[in-house]
Design a protein around this motif. Structure first.
Motif, PDB file in Angstrom:
ATOM      1  N   ALA A   1       0.826  -1.213   0.000  1.00  0.00           N
ATOM      2  CA  ALA A   1       0.000   0.000   0.000  1.00  0.00           C
ATOM      3  C   ALA A   1       0.857   1.258   0.000  1.00  0.00           C
ATOM      4  N   LEU A   2       1.905   1.266   0.800  1.00  0.00           N
ATOM      5  CA  LEU A   2       2.786   2.434   0.869  1.00  0.00           C
ATOM      6  C   LEU A   2       3.569   2.611  -0.424  1.00  0.00           C
ATOM      7  N   HIS A   3       3.994   1.507  -1.015  1.00  0.00           N
ATOM      8  CA  HIS A   3       4.679   1.557  -2.314  1.00  0.00           C
ATOM      9  C   HIS A   3       3.732   2.094  -3.381  1.00  0.00           C
ATOM     10  N   ALA A   4       2.494   1.602  -3.371  1.00  0.00           N
ATOM     11  CA  ALA A   4       1.496   2.073  -4.336  1.00  0.00           C
ATOM     12  C   ALA A   4       1.214   3.559  -4.157  1.00  0.00           C
ATOM     13  N   GLN A   5       1.102   4.013  -2.911  1.00  0.00           N
ATOM     14  CA  GLN A   5       0.842   5.427  -2.647  1.00  0.00           C
ATOM     15  C   GLN A   5       1.932   6.307  -3.266  1.00  0.00           C
ATOM     16  N   LYS A   6       3.182   5.922  -3.078  1.00  0.00           N
ATOM     17  CA  LYS A   6       4.305   6.673  -3.655  1.00  0.00           C
ATOM     18  C   LYS A   6       4.168   6.748  -5.176  1.00  0.00           C
ATOM     19  N   LEU A   7       3.820   5.634  -5.797  1.00  0.00           N
ATOM     20  CA  LEU A   7       3.701   5.604  -7.254  1.00  0.00           C
ATOM     21  C   LEU A   7       2.489   6.386  -7.742  1.00  0.00           C
ATOM     22  N   TRP A   8       1.383   6.369  -6.984  1.00  0.00           N
ATOM     23  CA  TRP A   8       0.219   7.185  -7.360  1.00  0.00           C
ATOM     24  C   TRP A   8       0.583   8.664  -7.351  1.00  0.00           C
ATOM     25  N   GLU A   9       1.337   9.076  -6.348  1.00  0.00           N
ATOM     26  CA  GLU A   9       1.728  10.485  -6.267  1.00  0.00           C
ATOM     27  C   GLU A   9       2.671  10.856  -7.408  1.00  0.00           C
ATOM     28  N   GLU A  10       3.532   9.907  -7.798  1.00  0.00           N
ATOM     29  CA  GLU A  10       4.392  10.150  -8.956  1.00  0.00           C
ATOM     30  C   GLU A  10       3.571  10.272 -10.230  1.00  0.00           C
ATOM     31  N   LEU A  11       2.548   9.406 -10.373  1.00  0.00           N
ATOM     32  CA  LEU A  11       1.679   9.485 -11.550  1.00  0.00           C
ATOM     33  C   LEU A  11       0.951  10.815 -11.588  1.00  0.00           C
ATOM     34  N   ASP A  12       0.513  11.281 -10.423  1.00  0.00           N
ATOM     35  CA  ASP A  12      -0.176  12.571 -10.324  1.00  0.00           C
ATOM     36  C   ASP A  12       0.677  13.693 -10.919  1.00  0.00           C
ATOM     37  N   GLU A  13       1.980  13.605 -10.720  1.00  0.00           N
ATOM     38  CA  GLU A  13       2.887  14.644 -11.202  1.00  0.00           C
ATOM     39  C   GLU A  13       3.173  14.517 -12.697  1.00  0.00           C
ATOM     40  N   LYS A  14       2.979  13.310 -13.253  1.00  0.00           N
ATOM     41  CA  LYS A  14       3.311  13.064 -14.658  1.00  0.00           C
ATOM     42  C   LYS A  14       2.145  13.317 -15.609  1.00  0.00           C
ATOM     43  N   THR A  15       0.966  13.521 -15.072  1.00  0.00           N
ATOM     44  CA  THR A  15      -0.220  13.615 -15.922  1.00  0.00           C
ATOM     45  C   THR A  15      -1.082  14.796 -15.513  1.00  0.00           C
ATOM     46  N   GLU A  16      -1.908  15.238 -16.433  1.00  0.00           N
ATOM     47  CA  GLU A  16      -2.883  16.279 -16.119  1.00  0.00           C
ATOM     48  C   GLU A  16      -4.145  15.696 -15.504  1.00  0.00           C
ATOM     49  N   GLU A  17      -4.250  14.371 -15.510  1.00  0.00           N
ATOM     50  CA  GLU A  17      -5.404  13.716 -14.890  1.00  0.00           C
ATOM     51  C   GLU A  17      -5.354  13.871 -13.368  1.00  0.00           C
ATOM     52  N   ARG A  18      -6.524  13.952 -12.753  1.00  0.00           N
ATOM     53  CA  ARG A  18      -6.611  13.976 -11.290  1.00  0.00           C
ATOM     54  C   ARG A  18      -6.531  12.530 -10.797  1.00  0.00           C
ATOM     55  N   ILE A  19      -5.514  12.229  -9.968  1.00  0.00           N
ATOM     56  CA  ILE A  19      -5.277  10.848  -9.565  1.00  0.00           C
ATOM     57  C   ILE A  19      -5.605  10.604  -8.093  1.00  0.00           C
ATOM     58  N   PHE A  20      -5.150  11.473  -7.188  1.00  0.00           N
ATOM     59  CA  PHE A  20      -5.292  11.227  -5.747  1.00  0.00           C
ATOM     60  C   PHE A  20      -5.822  12.471  -5.046  1.00  0.00           C
ATOM     61  N   LEU A  21      -6.787  12.245  -4.143  1.00  0.00           N
ATOM     62  CA  LEU A  21      -7.363  13.301  -3.310  1.00  0.00           C
ATOM     63  C   LEU A  21      -7.231  12.885  -1.853  1.00  0.00           C
TER      64      LEU A  21
END
Length: 379
Positions: A64-84
């Motif tokens: 879960a913690l590994h996934a959270q880090k990667l979700w936040e990285e994806l958030d920075e790479k895309t204009e899509e809204r990923i995590f709230l």
């Protein structure tokens, strides 16, 4: 052309894996029976929760913690809204095993967790009306993932890296040798060195082409959006994601995001499907509307009404833990399935792990507890 990896099922796990494989320099073909993101898989419905202190077992926390880090990285790479980051409140009766596991996993991994009484919960979030005996555990760093946005973002990035998508295709046959896999479609064939099967509810339809059946049960589920007279109590700025567990049922839900309404679903129960392709529409069963509405009026507001409901599918394993492993008898075919209704939050971490597994690199987190050999007949 022979691809390094062919992926059958380009939904949550497959699309994530496809992206991380291309990041590792692999040539990738992604095959899907639809055109992701879509409403035929397990990623539709706009939102999913991500929790870190995990009631299903502390062994999930590193992933879960590994996934959270990667979700936040994806958030920075895309204009899509990923995590709230809304935070997530798990609540129920004192002594509940699930809630105790949440607390133990938070302690083991030193995760911030606020222990709250029912009175404290009701005062902090007036949208709740919990009975006096309830207890809650609030994770302030958890929140909501935008599932369809995430699949779309991974698709965009994977295609930018050179991945080929074969959408609206049906797999007719699979031929394998020790160093090559051939996937035959209705309009041609694709060759690759390795194969990943991540086909969700359709996994056994794919594996049966290799004379293998996995211990999976597709189950029809529903989720709904509700409107309440006290709209301001349930906005994404004023209300958390949440989960509720008692001896009779398990529910989960989200604040009203972009005024869509309070979203609630029941995690347990549901109707097993003989044919995963045939989903009875919402409202077919009386409990589709009645159970969740009764729950909402008890725990949230008596002035709450159903706005919209939809159906989806869980693909359950017997123990509700995932299957991520090489397919029996095959050294170049990996299967990722059986996510049992709680897998999406891990999709970034699982996709990255699958990419490492398929390229013989060291894993960032262990997948040992998801091996097939825990089930009889798959030793």
């Amino acid at each position: 052309m022979e691809y390094d990896v062919i992926i059958i099922g380009a939904g949550s796990m497959g699309m994530s894996a496809g992206y991380y494989l291309t990041e590792a320099g692999q040539t990738v073909a992604l095959i899907d029976s639809d055109d992701p993101p879509h409403e035929e898989g397990s990623h539709h419905g706009e939102t999913r929760l991500i929790r870190h202190a995990y009631g299903e077992g502390g062994n999930y926390v590193p992933l879960a913690l590994h996934a959270q880090k990667l979700w936040e990285e994806l958030d920075e790479k895309t204009e899509e809204r990923i995590f709230l980051k809304t935070g997530v409140l798990n609540f129920g009766a004192k002594g509940n095993v699930f809630l105790e596991t949440v607390q133990k996993s938070a302690e083991e991994y030193q995760l911030p967790l606020d222990v709250m009484t029912a009175e404290e919960i009701n005062n902090r979030w007036p949208g709740f009306q919990l009975d006096a005996g309830a207890v809650g555990y609030f994770e302030r760093n958890s929140g909501v993932l935008f599932s369809e946005n995430a699949v779309r973002a991974y698709r965009t990035l994977a295609e930018k890296n050179g991945a080929d998508l074969y959408t609206n295709r049906s797999v007719q046959a699979i031929e394998t040798t020790a160093d090559q896999v051939t996937v035959k479609l209705t309009d041609g064939e694709i060759k690759g060195k390795k194969l990943l099967i991540s086909a969700g509810k359709g996994t056994n339809q794919v594996t049966k082409l290799l004379d293998i059946s996995l211990p999976l049960t597709p189950v029809r589920k529903t989720f709904s959006w509700f409107t309440a007279a006290e709209v301001a109590n349930y906005t994404e700025e004023s209300f958390p994601g949440w989960g509720h567990v008692d001896q009779e049922s398990t529910y989960y839900g989200f604040p009203s995001i972009d005024s869509a309404g309070l979203k609630i679903g029941r995690h347990d129960a549901g109707h097993p499907l003989e044919d995963p392709g045939e989903l009875a529409p919402f409202g077919t069963y009386s409990e589709d509307k009645q159970e969740t509405l009764a729950f909402a009026r008890k725990h949230f507001s008596k002035d709450i009404d159903l706005k919209e409901g939809r159906v989806c599918t869980y693909t359950n394993t017997p123990d509700e833990d995932f299957i991520i492993d090489y397919l029996p008898g095959h050294t170049n075919i990996v299967v990722a399935c059986g996510f049992s209704g709680h897998g999406f939050k891990f999709a970034s971490g699982i996709g990255e792990s699958l990419a490492r597994l398929l390229t013989d690199r060291e894993l960032a987190v262990s997948l040992e507890s998801f091996q097939l050999n825990r089930f009889d007949g798959y030793q």
